[in-house]
Design a protein around this motif. Structure first.
Motif, short mmCIF file in Angstrom:
data_model
loop_
_atom_site.label_atom_id
_atom_site.label_comp_id
_atom_site.label_asym_id
_atom_site.label_seq_id
_atom_site.Cartn_x
_atom_site.Cartn_y
_atom_site.Cartn_z
N ASP A 6 -52.41 -17.89 11.36
CA ASP A 6 -52.12 -19.21 11.90
C ASP A 6 -51.14 -19.07 13.07
OD1 ASP A 6 -50.28 -21.75 11.96
OD2 ASP A 6 -52.10 -22.39 10.92
N HIS A 7 -51.57 -19.54 14.26
CA HIS A 7 -50.74 -19.36 15.45
C HIS A 7 -49.42 -20.11 15.35
CE1 HIS A 7 -54.76 -18.31 17.11
NE2 HIS A 7 -54.05 -17.40 17.73
N ALA A 8 -49.42 -21.30 14.73
CA ALA A 8 -48.19 -22.07 14.60
C ALA A 8 -47.19 -21.33 13.70
CB ALA A 8 -48.48 -23.46 14.04
N ASN A 9 -47.67 -20.72 12.63
CA ASN A 9 -46.78 -19.96 11.75
C ASN A 9 -46.19 -18.75 12.47
OD1 ASN A 9 -47.11 -21.69 9.60
ND2 ASN A 9 -48.60 -20.42 8.53
N VAL A 10 -47.02 -18.07 13.23
CA VAL A 10 -46.52 -16.91 13.98
C VAL A 10 -45.46 -17.36 14.99
CG1 VAL A 10 -47.14 -15.14 15.68
CG2 VAL A 10 -48.56 -15.49 13.65
N GLY A 11 -45.72 -18.46 15.71
CA GLY A 11 -44.73 -18.96 16.65
C GLY A 11 -43.44 -19.36 15.98
N SER A 12 -43.53 -20.00 14.82
CA SER A 12 -42.33 -20.41 14.09
C SER A 12 -41.52 -19.20 13.64
CB SER A 12 -42.72 -21.25 12.87
OG SER A 12 -43.28 -22.48 13.26
N ILE A 13 -42.21 -18.16 13.19
CA ILE A 13 -41.50 -16.96 12.74
C ILE A 13 -40.79 -16.29 13.90
CG2 ILE A 13 -41.86 -14.62 11.85
CD1 ILE A 13 -43.97 -15.84 9.97
N CYS A 26 -53.22 -9.87 12.83
CA CYS A 26 -52.29 -10.98 13.03
C CYS A 26 -52.68 -11.80 14.25
CB CYS A 26 -50.87 -10.46 13.22
SG CYS A 26 -49.90 -10.40 11.71
N ALA A 27 -52.35 -13.09 14.20
CA ALA A 27 -52.61 -13.97 15.33
C ALA A 27 -51.82 -13.53 16.56
CB ALA A 27 -52.24 -15.41 14.96
N ASP A 28 -52.35 -13.89 17.72
CA ASP A 28 -51.77 -13.51 19.00
C ASP A 28 -50.50 -14.32 19.28
OD1 ASP A 28 -51.25 -12.82 21.63
OD2 ASP A 28 -53.01 -13.86 22.46
N PRO A 29 -49.33 -13.68 19.42
CA PRO A 29 -48.11 -14.44 19.72
C PRO A 29 -48.14 -15.13 21.07
CG PRO A 29 -47.60 -12.22 18.94
CD PRO A 29 -49.07 -12.25 19.22
N LEU A 30 -49.01 -14.67 21.98
CA LEU A 30 -49.08 -15.28 23.31
C LEU A 30 -50.19 -16.32 23.42
CD1 LEU A 30 -48.30 -12.35 25.77
CD2 LEU A 30 -46.76 -14.04 24.76
N TYR A 31 -50.85 -16.65 22.32
CA TYR A 31 -51.77 -17.78 22.35
C TYR A 31 -50.94 -19.04 22.60
CZ TYR A 31 -55.45 -21.03 20.93
OH TYR A 31 -56.37 -22.04 20.91
N ARG A 32 -51.49 -19.99 23.35
CA ARG A 32 -50.71 -21.15 23.80
C ARG A 32 -49.97 -21.84 22.66
NH1 ARG A 32 -51.47 -26.56 23.72
NH2 ARG A 32 -53.48 -26.21 22.72
N ARG A 33 -50.63 -22.06 21.53
CA ARG A 33 -50.01 -22.76 20.42
C ARG A 33 -48.81 -21.99 19.87
NH1 ARG A 33 -48.55 -27.40 18.07
NH2 ARG A 33 -48.75 -27.39 15.80
N ALA A 34 -48.94 -20.67 19.75
CA ALA A 34 -47.84 -19.86 19.25
C ALA A 34 -46.66 -19.89 20.22
CB ALA A 34 -48.30 -18.42 19.02
N VAL A 35 -46.94 -19.75 21.51
CA VAL A 35 -45.88 -19.78 22.51
C VAL A 35 -45.15 -21.12 22.48
CG1 VAL A 35 -45.38 -19.67 24.98
CG2 VAL A 35 -47.08 -18.14 24.01
N LYS A 36 -45.93 -22.20 22.39
CA LYS A 36 -45.35 -23.55 22.39
C LYS A 36 -44.46 -23.77 21.18
CE LYS A 36 -46.83 -28.41 22.42
NZ LYS A 36 -48.03 -29.31 22.46
N GLY A 87 -46.26 -11.34 4.22
CA GLY A 87 -47.70 -11.37 4.07
C GLY A 87 -48.33 -12.65 4.58
N SER A 88 -49.64 -12.72 4.46
CA SER A 88 -50.42 -13.83 4.98
C SER A 88 -50.09 -15.14 4.27
CB SER A 88 -51.92 -13.54 4.86
OG SER A 88 -52.30 -13.45 3.51
N GLU A 89 -50.48 -16.25 4.91
CA GLU A 89 -50.12 -17.58 4.43
C GLU A 89 -50.62 -17.85 3.01
OE1 GLU A 89 -51.60 -16.82 7.26
OE2 GLU A 89 -50.59 -17.76 8.96
N GLY A 90 -51.81 -17.38 2.68
CA GLY A 90 -52.38 -17.68 1.38
C GLY A 90 -52.15 -16.60 0.34
N ASP A 91 -52.54 -15.38 0.67
CA ASP A 91 -52.55 -14.30 -0.32
C ASP A 91 -51.27 -13.49 -0.38
OD1 ASP A 91 -55.15 -15.01 -0.96
OD2 ASP A 91 -56.02 -13.67 0.56
N VAL A 133 -44.62 -19.49 4.36
CA VAL A 133 -44.21 -18.24 5.00
C VAL A 133 -43.14 -18.45 6.06
CG1 VAL A 133 -46.06 -18.26 6.74
CG2 VAL A 133 -45.08 -16.07 5.99
N THR A 134 -43.18 -19.59 6.78
CA THR A 134 -42.17 -19.80 7.82
C THR A 134 -40.80 -20.10 7.21
OG1 THR A 134 -42.82 -22.13 8.02
CG2 THR A 134 -43.85 -20.57 9.50
N ALA A 135 -40.76 -20.89 6.14
CA ALA A 135 -39.49 -21.15 5.47
C ALA A 135 -38.93 -19.87 4.86
CB ALA A 135 -39.67 -22.22 4.39
#
Length: 287
Positions: A145-152, A170-180, A237-241, A273-275
């Motif tokens: 999840d790009h938002a989770n990666v950005g938050s972390i 892992c999701a791309d940290p430079l995807y627009r949503r993660a950067v934002k 680890g990942s958001e679900g597992d 995972v972000t908390a």
């Protein structure tokens, strides 16, 4: 100020970098092919430029030309201006922050170079590159999840984490949503991506890192009670597992964030995972 180039046709080939920004599959393909990423909003654009990413172009509403005048004066890339309706047609959503930039990606360091400090990190305020070997590292396994990666990244930057290592999926940290979501923190922390999910944890151990695996398992030791070595890598680890069984087995110590007994009795046995990352980073900072 840079010369402003009016754009009125959403099909103008000059603004291909900005098309359908919410189409994840298209963006992955286009950005990988051209080695670019998109920064959205004045603050994020400033941080991306300050981190040394060359600017390919900018696309903005004309009203943003003055607030970004100092940035525009320092780049030679074209600056396209369009009204709100045209920008929405190009990007596929209402760009309420009003300004976008297409920038070039920088080469990622090898994990060995990241851990030794033998790479050119993002320049600080004085323009000097930081080369200090990291002592507190996050290792992310299969967070998609790009938002989770950005938050972390934002938590890690705020709480003193030195570097981040990503598993191959892992999701791309430079995807627009993660950067934002990170508010540009992705430019503040050096990071590397593993080539081999199964074996690359060994590089951290050989570099002297103690591997701590964060898990909700009540048998794990409370994170704030575990002795910290000079170099510590915290695995998330990942958001679900959560973490895979392989990575749990590879860890030197399984650790947990203690939950209240009342919460446990009510069936609340873990945090998202972000908390969890924020609390864990704060714990590492204090220790």
């Amino acid at each position: 100020m840079a010369h402003l180039v009016p754009v009125s046709d959403p099909a103008d080939p000059r603004i291909t970098d900005y098309v359908r920004l919410r189409d994840v599959n298209l963006r992955k393909s286009l950005e990988a092919e051209h080695g670019l990423f998109i920064a959205e909003g004045e603050k994020v654009i400033r941080r991306a430029v300050a981190a040394g990413h060359p600017v390919r172009s900018l696309l903005m509403a004309r009203r943003w030309a003055d607030p970004l005048a100092d940035v525009l004066s320092g780049v030679e890339a074209p600056v396209y201006v369009a009204d709100d309706a045209t920008m929405e047609s190009i990007t596929g959503f209402h760009v309420h922050r009003g300004a976008l930039a297409s920038l070039e990606r920088l080469p990622l360091p090898a994990i060995e170079d990241l851990l030794s400090g033998a790479f050119r990190a993002a320049p600080g305020a004085d323009g000097a590159a930081r080369r200090t070997p990291p002592s507190r590292v996050l290792v992310l396994e299969d967070l998609v999840d790009h938002a989770n990666v950005g938050s972390i990244y934002r938590c890690a930057a705020a709480l003193g984490i030195d570097a981040i290592i990503l598993s191959p999926r892992c999701a791309d940290p430079l995807y627009r949503r993660a950067v934002k979501v990170s508010m540009g923190a992705v430019f503040a922390i050096p990071y590397a991506r593993m080539a081999n999910w199964h074996d690359d944890l060994a590089e951290l151990r050989s570099a002297g890192f103690t591997l701590l695996a964060l898990t909700p398992d009540r048998k794990a030791a409370p994170l704030d009670e575990v002795p910290m070595g000079a170099r510590t890598a915290l695995m998330l680890g990942s958001e679900g597992d959560g973490l895979s069984s392989h990575w749990l087995d590879e860890a030197d110590q399984a650790v947990r964030i203690p939950m209240s007994e009342d919460a446990m009795a009510a069936g609340v046995d873990s945090l998202n995972v972000t908390a969890a990352a924020a609390i864990a980073c704060h714990t590492l900072l204090r220790r």
